[in-house]
Motif scaffolding. Structure first.
Motif, short mmCIF file in Angstrom:
data_model
loop_
_atom_site.label_atom_id
_atom_site.label_comp_id
_atom_site.label_asym_id
_atom_site.label_seq_id
_atom_site.Cartn_x
_atom_site.Cartn_y
_atom_site.Cartn_z
N LYS A 54 0.81 -1.22 0.00
CA LYS A 54 0.00 0.00 0.00
C LYS A 54 0.85 1.27 0.00
N PHE A 68 -0.73 -2.66 -4.11
CA PHE A 68 -2.12 -2.86 -3.69
C PHE A 68 -3.09 -2.44 -4.79
N LYS A 69 -2.76 -1.33 -5.47
CA LYS A 69 -3.58 -0.85 -6.59
C LYS A 69 -2.73 -0.76 -7.84
N LYS A 70 -3.36 -0.98 -8.98
CA LYS A 70 -2.64 -0.87 -10.25
C LYS A 70 -2.15 0.55 -10.43
N SER A 72 -1.10 4.08 -12.13
CA SER A 72 -1.63 4.80 -13.28
C SER A 72 -0.55 5.02 -14.35
N TYR A 79 5.47 -3.71 -13.21
CA TYR A 79 4.20 -4.11 -12.61
C TYR A 79 3.83 -5.50 -13.11
N LYS A 82 -1.77 -6.94 -9.18
CA LYS A 82 -2.13 -6.35 -7.89
C LYS A 82 -1.88 -7.37 -6.79
N ASP A 84 -3.77 -8.14 -4.60
CA ASP A 84 -5.01 -8.91 -4.45
C ASP A 84 -5.05 -10.13 -5.37
#
Length: 135
Positions: A54, A68-70, A72, A79, A82, A84
């Motif tokens: 995060k 935690f989040k893709k 931008s 990358y 995620k 998740d």
């Protein structure tokens, strides 16, 4: 993210070695471990890694690959997905608060030890409680 749990055992409280499985790619992506004080178990490892994921400017290579989040924008380190997308799968787990003679048993245990390793294990003197693990 989930921890691969056998419902008959509380795997989250165990320590040992684990792998992160990427459910999107269908492959194992990283190895990890949980060890030390009793609190540093697989639940702690999972929560620690999630917290790291995060942090937007994390310097951790694993967190860069699985934030935690893709992101931008394109990120250095690449990358992969995620956090998740991952599942923590326990490879070898043991309860540090219990006798784990199956790890050091000469015959019929979890590992096959060579003579040099058995001698070293037999020479080591571990005393104290599980919390301090004093030598």
């Amino acid at each position: 993210v989930s921890i691969n749990v056998d419902e008959s055992v509380n795997n989250k409280t165990l320590q040992g070695a684990a792998l992160y499985f990427d459910n999107e790619r269908g492959s194992f992506r990283a190895s990890t471990s949980a060890y030390g004080t009793v609190e540093k178990n697989f639940q702690w490892r999972y929560e620690h890694d999630m917290t790291q994921s995060k942090i937007p400017e994390s310097t951790n290579a694993f967190s860069k690959k699985y934030p935690f989040k893709k992101p931008s924008l394109h990120t250095e380190g690449g990358y992969h997905g995620k956090f998740d997308d991952l599942q923590l799968c326990i490879g070898i787990g043991f309860d540090p608060a219990k006798a784990n003679e199956c790890l050091t048993r000469e015959e019929g245990g979890l590992f096959v030890w060579n003579d040099a390793t058995l001698n070293r294990l037999n020479q080591s003197k571990v005393s104290g409680d599980v919390e301090t693990k004093k030598r």
